[in-house]
Design an enzyme around this catalytic site. Sequence first.
Site, PDB file in Angstrom:
ATOM      1  N   ILE A 169       1.147   6.967  -0.069  1.00  0.00           N
ATOM      2  CA  ILE A 169       0.425   5.977   0.736  1.00  0.00           C
ATOM      3  C   ILE A 169      -1.022   5.844   0.266  1.00  0.00           C
ATOM      4  CG2 ILE A 169      -0.306   5.363   3.087  1.00  0.00           C
ATOM      5  CD1 ILE A 169       1.861   7.436   4.021  1.00  0.00           C
ATOM      6  N   CYS A 170      -1.499   4.587   0.180  1.00  0.00           N
ATOM      7  CA  CYS A 170      -2.915   4.367  -0.108  1.00  0.00           C
ATOM      8  C   CYS A 170      -3.579   3.907   1.183  1.00  0.00           C
ATOM      9  CB  CYS A 170      -3.070   3.300  -1.191  1.00  0.00           C
ATOM     10  SG  CYS A 170      -4.775   2.925  -1.538  1.00  0.00           S
ATOM     11  N   LEU A 171      -4.252   4.831   1.860  1.00  0.00           N
ATOM     12  CA  LEU A 171      -4.934   4.489   3.108  1.00  0.00           C
ATOM     13  C   LEU A 171      -6.225   5.302   3.168  1.00  0.00           C
ATOM     14  CD1 LEU A 171      -4.830   2.974   5.843  1.00  0.00           C
ATOM     15  CD2 LEU A 171      -3.644   4.941   6.790  1.00  0.00           C
TER      16      LEU A 171
ATOM     17  N   ASN B  19       0.801  -1.221   0.000  1.00  0.00           N
ATOM     18  CA  ASN B  19       0.000   0.000   0.000  1.00  0.00           C
ATOM     19  C   ASN B  19       0.841   1.282   0.000  1.00  0.00           C
ATOM     20  OD1 ASN B  19      -1.644  -2.113   2.047  1.00  0.00           O
ATOM     21  ND2 ASN B  19      -2.768  -1.312   0.284  1.00  0.00           N
TER      22      ASN B  19
END
Lengths: 199, 144
Positions: A91-93, A83
């Site tokens: 960041i993929c959150l 991620n």
Amino acid sequence: MSNIAAARIQREFKEVVKCDEAAKCAIKVEMVDSDCMELRGEIAGPPDTPYEGGNFILEIKIPETYPFNPPKVRFVTKIWHPNISSKTGAICLDILKDQWAAAMTLRTVLLSLQALLAAAEPDDPQDAVVAKQYKEDPQAFEDTARHWAQVYAQAPCNNPGCSAKVNQLVDMGFTETASREALSMHSWDVEKAVEYLMS
Amino acid sequence: MGNCLRSVTSDDISLLNGGDRSPGAESLGPPPPYQEEAPVYYPSPNQRRPANQLTEEEQVRIAQRIGLIQHLPTSIYDGSKKNRECVICMSEFVYGDPIRILPCMHIYHLDCIDDWLMRSFTCPSCMEPVDAALLTSYDSTNTT
């Protein structure tokens, strides 16, 4: 508007400094500039993960519309995680995007990122190559993540196999970073990595 | 109900025209020169767009949202509530502060929560969606 942002960041900064996790050296935050709009975060790699023992530096930028919009956070320390982009640190959150809530704070963001390191979500990847490896070759993923944590985040775990392969490519005249990236992308298959570097 | 709808529409117009809630601001001619920026709206939490670039559909959604927000009860902080701090601005409530009460009973400064609800129609503390709860509570207050 930015008054709220500045006032909140000062309170949140104190909250992080005083919290239990900071006492255990699990999270840390520092001011980068005097107007509190840019901070430097630090999280410890969670135990029982390939990141254990590593220290990961984050760049935190507070938008003027904070807390109505989430802070912009990026990993400065290079990291191998489904991620997180292995190239840019993006960041993929969800909570840093559409699931952000105004009640969240620097402390909860840092703790969420630490939780992300412990529980990757490969179906919602930021780095497709890493996510594919995570799903298809878990052992190669773990070796790579551990090696990157050791090289870039000063984690004590040592994996002589990976370092030896990197050195092998360096001896062939490739740079260390490019060699490491090529090997990581090809699950430490030297032949494929060389082919990739030559193409 | 007719009354209700009318008040909603007039609020829409005043807010879309600058968000300063002064009715009839548009009849005063062009905005003063220092007001250079067009009001900005957030069709979703991460999209930021000036009001004049919104699609018709988004304008309708914003108008509906403003209408819904205005159905949520407001009050003046008197120390009787459990929450002592507005989690949006993280400052303590002071007696006399205008507040808004969400269906989940979380309270916030009026300005703080209205700004948030225009971006996301959920409670910032418990993430409870405001829509569903709002409709039920609105129904029950109507019948009692």
